[in-house]
Design an enzyme around this catalytic site. Sequence first.
Site, mmCIF file in Angstrom:
data_model
loop_
_atom_site.group_PDB
_atom_site.id
_atom_site.type_symbol
_atom_site.label_atom_id
_atom_site.label_comp_id
_atom_site.label_asym_id
_atom_site.label_seq_id
_atom_site.Cartn_x
_atom_site.Cartn_y
_atom_site.Cartn_z
ATOM 1 N N ARG A 7 -4.292 3.444 0.150
ATOM 2 C CA ARG A 7 -4.885 4.279 -0.904
ATOM 3 C C ARG A 7 -4.148 4.112 -2.225
ATOM 4 O O ARG A 7 -4.764 4.041 -3.288
ATOM 5 C CB ARG A 7 -4.873 5.746 -0.461
ATOM 6 C CG ARG A 7 -5.934 6.002 0.586
ATOM 7 C CD ARG A 7 -5.910 7.405 1.166
ATOM 8 N NE ARG A 7 -7.097 7.542 2.025
ATOM 9 C CZ ARG A 7 -7.454 8.640 2.668
ATOM 10 N NH1 ARG A 7 -6.718 9.737 2.564
ATOM 11 N NH2 ARG A 7 -8.546 8.667 3.411
ATOM 12 N N TYR A 14 -13.993 2.691 -1.137
ATOM 13 C CA TYR A 14 -13.274 2.406 0.134
ATOM 14 C C TYR A 14 -11.924 3.106 0.242
ATOM 15 O O TYR A 14 -11.471 3.737 -0.686
ATOM 16 C CB TYR A 14 -13.213 0.917 0.441
ATOM 17 C CG TYR A 14 -12.534 -0.067 -0.485
ATOM 18 C CD1 TYR A 14 -11.673 0.300 -1.491
ATOM 19 C CD2 TYR A 14 -12.779 -1.436 -0.290
ATOM 20 C CE1 TYR A 14 -11.057 -0.670 -2.293
ATOM 21 C CE2 TYR A 14 -12.172 -2.400 -1.091
ATOM 22 C CZ TYR A 14 -11.311 -2.003 -2.081
ATOM 23 O OH TYR A 14 -10.716 -2.949 -2.849
ATOM 24 N N GLU A 15 -11.365 3.045 1.435
ATOM 25 C CA GLU A 15 -10.131 3.785 1.768
ATOM 26 C C GLU A 15 -10.285 5.290 1.544
ATOM 27 O O GLU A 15 -9.360 5.961 1.098
ATOM 28 C CB GLU A 15 -8.935 3.265 0.948
ATOM 29 C CG GLU A 15 -8.605 1.821 1.148
ATOM 30 C CD GLU A 15 -8.366 1.454 2.596
ATOM 31 O OE1 GLU A 15 -8.013 2.347 3.381
ATOM 32 O OE2 GLU A 15 -8.570 0.285 2.949
ATOM 33 N N GLY A 16 -11.449 5.802 1.877
ATOM 34 C CA GLY A 16 -11.727 7.226 1.667
ATOM 35 C C GLY A 16 -12.370 7.399 0.304
ATOM 36 O O GLY A 16 -11.696 7.282 -0.718
ATOM 37 N N GLN A 21 -10.808 12.098 -1.136
ATOM 38 C CA GLN A 21 -9.457 12.259 -1.693
ATOM 39 C C GLN A 21 -9.297 13.675 -2.254
ATOM 40 O O GLN A 21 -8.239 14.300 -2.098
ATOM 41 C CB GLN A 21 -9.207 11.244 -2.818
ATOM 42 C CG GLN A 21 -9.438 9.791 -2.433
ATOM 43 C CD GLN A 21 -8.513 9.330 -1.326
ATOM 44 O OE1 GLN A 21 -7.355 9.726 -1.267
ATOM 45 N NE2 GLN A 21 -9.031 8.496 -0.438
#
Lengths: 597, 597
Positions: A295, A439-441, A446
């Site tokens: 992240r 992406y990555e959450g 977040q």
Amino acid sequence: MPVYKAPLDEINFVLNDVLNAQSLTQLPGYQDATPDLIQSVLEEAAKLCENELQPLNRSGHEEGCHYENGVVRTPKGFKQAYDKYVEGGWQGLSFDPEYGGQGLPHTIGFVMEELMCSANMAFAMYPGLTHGAMNALHAHASEELKQRYLPKMASGEWSGTMCLTEPHCGTDLGLMKTKAVPQEDGSFKITGTKIFISAGEHDLTKNIIHLVLAKIPDGPAGIKGVSLFVVPKFLPTEDGEPGMRNGVMCGSIEHKMGINANATCVMNFDDATGWLVGEPHKGMRAMFTMMNAARLGVGMQGLGIGVVAYQNALAYAKDRIQGRALSGAKNPDKAADPIIVHPDVRKNLLQAKAFTEGARVLGYWVGMMIDMYEKHPDAKVRQEAEDFVALITPVVKAYFTDMGYEVATNSQQMYGGHGYIREWGMEQFVRDARIAMIYEGANAIQALDLVGRKMPQNMGRLLRRFFHPMQAELEQSMSEAGLVEFAGPLYKAFGKLQQATAVVAQKGMARPDEAGAASTDYLRIFGLVSLGWMWLKMVKVAQAKLAEGGDGKADFYDAKVKTARFFMEKMLPEVEFRFRSLMSGGKSMMDMSVEQF
Amino acid sequence: MPVYKAPLDEINFVLNDVLNAQSLTQLPGYQDATPDLIQSVLEEAAKLCENELQPLNRSGHEEGCHYENGVVRTPKGFKQAYDKYVEGGWQGLSFDPEYGGQGLPHTIGFVMEELMCSANMAFAMYPGLTHGAMNALHAHASEELKQRYLPKMASGEWSGTMCLTEPHCGTDLGLMKTKAVPQEDGSFKITGTKIFISAGEHDLTKNIIHLVLAKIPDGPAGIKGVSLFVVPKFLPTEDGEPGMRNGVMCGSIEHKMGINANATCVMNFDDATGWLVGEPHKGMRAMFTMMNAARLGVGMQGLGIGVVAYQNALAYAKDRIQGRALSGAKNPDKAADPIIVHPDVRKNLLQAKAFTEGARVLGYWVGMMIDMYEKHPDAKVRQEAEDFVALITPVVKAYFTDMGYEVATNSQQMYGGHGYIREWGMEQFVRDARIAMIYEGANAIQALDLVGRKMPQNMGRLLRRFFHPMQAELEQSMSEAGLVEFAGPLYKAFGKLQQATAVVAQKGMARPDEAGAASTDYLRIFGLVSLGWMWLKMVKVAQAKLAEGGDGKADFYDAKVKTARFFMEKMLPEVEFRFRSLMSGGKSMMDMSVEQF
């Protein structure tokens, strides 16, 4: 064609003058990481990025990856560039020397991440994924697995992936179906389909090491029954070379909006042999090690794209001759003035400059905090650093990537019609930047992480790691006449952040939907206030340097003061908007029935 | 695959209940434009858009246009769809019956523009450009030229273009190099290169009529020496059919970020025969007729893309099962809840809904005002309507397209990783929406038009056409208990708009850079306040309908009240941010030297 020049002067200012990165040499293991060494490493990094990676950025975008019968070919030139990356020893730059790394501070890894993403984000993702997989193995795998995989990965000979998402589950990994059946020899047979696997298959390395989330049958339901496995494309032989092909195949690659040169793969696992990483059913914990680092890396992508988009917008604004300054011709002997004479063009440039330079300080600072919590002898300092990183990670991920996209879009806008034409390269920055918000959450996730996990954690302890030092620095700054102009509005914005924190914490306790409704506004306020803090730090340094005569760089320091002023006057007031929106609560969102949309 | 359903219920609400479009029947020539007739026209339009145009949107994006030796082929299916468009008589829908049009109100043309851009923006641009060229000829060409070209264009048999931009000049057309040399027979020989010519060459029509800006030698320098010419691809024969090929060729087509199915051409004019439209050296006046209409059309593109992006985001949010509501499972018997349970998902949906529904009222209202100034018997009413349209044109162009892009981006975001994959279609909306912020005058140019031309015009007369009726409606609303909740915050925002107007007018008089520095903030405030006004109008109607029992559509009207509340609480406070930024002035932008960037 777009240009890129690694901004080493800016980087050195941040490392040496603002963050005092030379203090890293006091940490055990970092004694050699002197400013001189770092400077020479960064000069080499700049050469790699400017001369090898950047020239492949547009051609990679146009050509994309090729898929045939399970084999993926990266665009022309990528393999040669990757070989140079490996030769230079870049993959192990900030990795544990015990497993083949060079053991430089993570801070330098963060700088490298920025440079590579400015030069060629799609390329940077290949080593980036390897990096994430290395971290997860390093933190959670058995010594045997570490010895088997890490040296080959740290050298860059083998690459890595993260296999989480399935067609029906992304954010909600508890719904996962991939199975891992235990075998008598202690290994597992993995079966299932994973999608959106970046760098899942390619021709850059001899082996690809997949870190795969799967469920061991008869384990707990949902997210608590998920375990992490290492699944190599080729099973390593006794002497550590790639041996037999494992039961994992790339089924297809995705056609995407951008990052075309990075292969986004559907990966089919069919009785593939894998080994458990960490404890059974504790896969999410291990995955979070990887994901938190990832992240932050994605946040740096937002910064990196912002930097290169700004550089190109600036070059065009100085070069493009069109119209006249409203205040009268600046170039009376030519047919028109360069468009940088126009206030609104300058506004866009300054917004890009204020974001990227502020974000650079915050990003590198996070890198230093990671070094602190890994290396500092004092447990209290380690804990504080870890808290700070945990708190700020969702802010760096979401705010940096939202702004990276905004800066890319505004930079493209300055090119007029040319910005929309692929040859000019500006549209690629927008398209590549777009994925980083997802992406990555996704960024809304977040925001939920910030208000739902980080805010309440240990009774607000994480928040205090940010609020206390900022409060102290603001109070001290308010007593200095030359700083009040900057610290004053920032202090007010900080007050709004604290007030918002109290409201969200209080309301969210009774009604979680209220915290959810406030989350994205809250994260944005957090981002703006954080950046303001970084600008206050920069102004202090710049003013001190100017007071000493400017060291031959008076113009540089003066620009910092002016950019800080722009930030406080033109960008920070967004806090007012987000605060009002947040304070109005969630009722107006939740009152609508589904049918009324 | 993306879906699209023409929102006829919403459209009828706006036309019949909010704007009282039946009043158009009182205008001479519009007696037949009854709600019933309009309803049946719109039902046919919906069928065309849903069944013919929308299914070609994604395939057109993927295939793009093909260029070979000056010939351009549009994507598969476009020619057949265009033929249906011509058969239906859609090109002349709101055009003068004297030249083959059907003479329906422009208001209906605006509705059609929205529907077509939702369904297939790249397709919609072909007839859209023809429409612009028809307007310019109608307003400025000689009767002979009108008779020769307009009927063929109104039927859709021939199409049109606007040829303005050259490689070195876009915004600043005074730099233009294309030459028009007078011939003895009264025609001109045109030579030069034009770029970014949408629909410049294609296979949809038998002839293409270019409207070309060029300079007659020895005319005044700069923009005052520019004239407008009509240059057909094939010279019409005596009997009005396409005859000899003219000296105009498509040199290449651009590779773009989006609108791939619309051919963006480099057009080379080489001694091409053309005829003067209007007076010599007065080309910009004629061009502005075309451009103002085009700017409103582009604003409607922003709305159209926003509508279809919203529809798809909504469908996905109801369908995608992932995670649980923060307030507890809503779907306890299933593995997860649909993502529409999440506050932030609802926030994005409501923002899209509040923008598109508010913009629809404003957009159609502008259409009605155009009908008023063309047809109303009272000169005073005509003048007022014309003023209003002139004032609001830059706001509709810039605010609608900025928001269209934002809504498309946020709608894509809701799809998570799938939003980034081309097959799902959401990325196309973002890529197509992007151009609307750039062409027909980049959005910053619109902002300069608003503060530099429209604001000071006739001592602020244009502004009064907006401020006076809004003031009156706000005052009246403040006296009704049920409306204060909405009119109250809007009144405050309106006050900020008035205050900003005074500041910009005053400062800008002495220092034009101050007006330039304020321009984009000012336009955004104008857009937000305008939308707020439209929401106040909708709430009034919805509350009245609810008071009468809701007419079987209580849920629909209640949703309007709730969406208005969302707009006032979550979107309108942006005025506060933009106002503060504006009030801080231009110093922080102009103080930087070029070298300091």
